[in-house]
Scaffold this motif. Structure first.
Motif, PDB file in Angstrom:
ATOM      1  N   GLU A 106     -10.723 -10.428  -5.470  1.00 25.33           N
ATOM      2  CA  GLU A 106      -9.600  -9.887  -6.248  1.00 25.33           C
ATOM      3  C   GLU A 106      -9.246 -10.820  -7.401  1.00 25.33           C
ATOM      4  O   GLU A 106      -9.005 -10.361  -8.525  1.00 25.33           O
ATOM      5  CB  GLU A 106      -8.363  -9.708  -5.350  1.00 25.33           C
ATOM      6  N   PHE A 162      -4.906  -2.722   8.571  1.00 23.60           N
ATOM      7  CA  PHE A 162      -3.561  -2.941   9.172  1.00 23.60           C
ATOM      8  C   PHE A 162      -2.841  -1.688   9.640  1.00 23.60           C
ATOM      9  O   PHE A 162      -1.724  -1.766  10.135  1.00 23.60           O
ATOM     10  CB  PHE A 162      -2.592  -3.679   8.211  1.00 23.60           C
ATOM     11  N   GLY A 179      -2.626  -4.005  -2.661  1.00 19.68           N
ATOM     12  CA  GLY A 179      -1.361  -4.409  -2.039  1.00 19.68           C
ATOM     13  C   GLY A 179      -1.312  -5.848  -1.539  1.00 19.68           C
ATOM     14  O   GLY A 179      -0.252  -6.462  -1.496  1.00 19.68           O
ATOM     15  N   TYR A 232     -13.128  -5.388   2.568  1.00 21.41           N
ATOM     16  CA  TYR A 232     -12.175  -6.275   3.249  1.00 21.41           C
ATOM     17  C   TYR A 232     -12.740  -6.680   4.604  1.00 21.41           C
ATOM     18  O   TYR A 232     -12.693  -7.851   4.994  1.00 21.41           O
ATOM     19  CB  TYR A 232     -10.825  -5.557   3.397  1.00 21.41           C
ATOM     20  N   MET A 264       0.839  -1.204   0.000  1.00 13.79           N
ATOM     21  CA  MET A 264       0.000   0.000   0.000  1.00 13.79           C
ATOM     22  C   MET A 264       0.875   1.255   0.000  1.00 13.79           C
ATOM     23  O   MET A 264       1.913   1.279   0.665  1.00 13.79           O
ATOM     24  CB  MET A 264      -0.881   0.018   1.256  1.00 13.79           C
ATOM     25  N   CYS A 277      -2.736  -3.370  -8.880  1.00 14.45           N
ATOM     26  CA  CYS A 277      -3.264  -4.428  -7.997  1.00 14.45           C
ATOM     27  C   CYS A 277      -3.288  -3.964  -6.544  1.00 14.45           C
ATOM     28  O   CYS A 277      -2.339  -3.300  -6.093  1.00 14.45           O
ATOM     29  CB  CYS A 277      -2.379  -5.665  -8.093  1.00 14.45           C
ATOM     30  N   ARG A 333      -7.216   2.270   5.175  1.00 11.50           N
ATOM     31  CA  ARG A 333      -6.601   0.984   4.856  1.00 11.50           C
ATOM     32  C   ARG A 333      -6.654   0.052   6.063  1.00 11.50           C
ATOM     33  O   ARG A 333      -6.581   0.512   7.207  1.00 11.50           O
ATOM     34  CB  ARG A 333      -5.119   1.145   4.483  1.00 11.50           C
ATOM     35  N   LYS A 343       0.891   2.671  -7.020  1.00 12.75           N
ATOM     36  CA  LYS A 343       0.483   1.842  -8.162  1.00 12.75           C
ATOM     37  C   LYS A 343      -0.673   2.469  -8.963  1.00 12.75           C
ATOM     38  O   LYS A 343      -0.633   2.493 -10.194  1.00 12.75           O
ATOM     39  CB  LYS A 343       0.049   0.449  -7.664  1.00 12.75           C
ATOM     40  N   ARG A 354       4.743 -10.184   3.050  1.00 10.17           N
ATOM     41  CA  ARG A 354       4.455 -10.059   1.613  1.00 10.17           C
ATOM     42  C   ARG A 354       5.682  -9.871   0.740  1.00 10.17           C
ATOM     43  O   ARG A 354       5.659 -10.250  -0.436  1.00 10.17           O
ATOM     44  CB  ARG A 354       3.500  -8.883   1.395  1.00 10.17           C
TER      45      ARG A 354
HETATM   46  C1  S3P Z   1      -4.988  -4.019   0.945  1.00  4.28           C
HETATM   47  C2  S3P Z   1      -4.545  -3.008   0.135  1.00  4.28           C
HETATM   48  C3  S3P Z   1      -5.465  -2.049  -0.495  1.00  4.28           C
HETATM   49  C4  S3P Z   1      -6.858  -2.683  -0.669  1.00  4.28           C
HETATM   50  C5  S3P Z   1      -7.380  -3.246   0.621  1.00  4.28           C
HETATM   51  C6  S3P Z   1      -6.437  -4.293   1.216  1.00  4.28           C
HETATM   52  C7  S3P Z   1      -3.987  -4.943   1.549  1.00  4.28           C
HETATM   53  O1  S3P Z   1      -4.966  -1.668  -1.778  1.00  4.28           O
HETATM   54  O2  S3P Z   1      -6.838  -3.696  -1.634  1.00  4.28           O
HETATM   55  O3  S3P Z   1      -7.609  -2.197   1.500  1.00  4.28           O
HETATM   56  O4  S3P Z   1      -4.353  -6.014   2.028  1.00  4.28           O
HETATM   57  O5  S3P Z   1      -2.778  -4.588   1.503  1.00  4.28           O
HETATM   58  P1  S3P Z   1      -3.801  -0.562  -2.035  1.00  4.28           P
HETATM   59  O6  S3P Z   1      -2.510  -1.290  -2.131  1.00  4.28           O
HETATM   60  O7  S3P Z   1      -4.185   0.028  -3.352  1.00  4.28           O
HETATM   61  O8  S3P Z   1      -3.849   0.416  -0.939  1.00  4.28           O
END
Ligand code: S3P
Length: 182
Positions: free
Chosen positions: A68, A127, A87, A56, A18, A85, A125, A22, A141
């Motif tokens: 996703e 976390f 994160g 989420y 995140m 994509c 977001r 991107k 990750r």
């Molecule tokens: C997430 C990242 C977010 C989004 C969601 C979960 C993650 O995307 O898909 O909140 O698990 O890292 P971005 O990377 O565009 O912030």
């Protein structure tokens, strides 16, 4: 002056933590080169009528990763495009398989600390309730991003606009982004 338009020979996935930039990079690249861009989060938000974070929280990790993967599946079936994509997409096995086999993956590297600095609204977001949580999620990750990456670009101290130009050059050299002959 007339600008050069380009075509993609295969889908390009922008992956990374995140706050890597991107979404902005995908939009810039698409605008600059006359390409289609797509974003897994924005697509799911439109489809389900809620923010990615809300989705989420409602669907849980597994449900979210499944959505996703379905979104990616739709994207790779159409005309090749630049795909920003979410994160955490690398946490889904099906998504990893699609990224590995259906296109070219650009890992946009950002550290956990830079990510926290860049994201202005931490409530947007998952976390981000503590830095320990951000760091530990990122740590899990990183090997997955690295394993999938066809190329890695480092976003530290660089704007998403600059990064978009860097990725454009890489894609041209790789023969993935080709100027359209008039
Ligand atoms: C997430 C990242 C977010 C989004 C969601 C979960 C993650 O995307 O898909 O909140 O698990 O890292 P971005 O990377 O565009 O912030």
């Amino acid at each position: 002056m007339e600008r050069t338009l380009y075509t993609l020979t295969q889908p390009v996935f922008l992956i990374g933590f995140m706050g890597a930039g991107k979404t902005t990079m995908a939009r810039r690249l698409a605008r600059e080169c006359g390409l289609i861009c797509a974003d897994t989060d924005r697509c799911m938000e439109r489809k389900y009528g809620m923010s990615a974070k809300e989705l989420y929280e409602q669907a849980g990790e597994e449900g979210f990763r499944q959505m996703e993967a379905e979104t990616l599946e739709e994207f790779v079936q159409g005309e090749p495009r630049i795909i920003a994509c979410g994160g955490g997409i690398v946490m889904g096995e099906r998504s990893r398989e699609i990224i590995r086999t259906c296109g070219f993956a650009v890992y946009v590297h950002v550290t956990a600390d830079e990510s926290a600095e860049r994201i202005s609204n931490h409530d947007s977001r998952p976390f981000f309730h503590s830095m320990e949580s951000v760091r530990s999620v990122n740590q899990v990750r990183v090997p997955l991003y690295e394993e999938l990456a066809d190329v890695t670009v480092d976003s530290s101290s660089r704007t998403s606009g600059r990064m978009a130009y860097e990725v454009k050059d890489i894609l041209v050299k790789e023969g993935i982004l080709c100027p359209v002959r008039k």
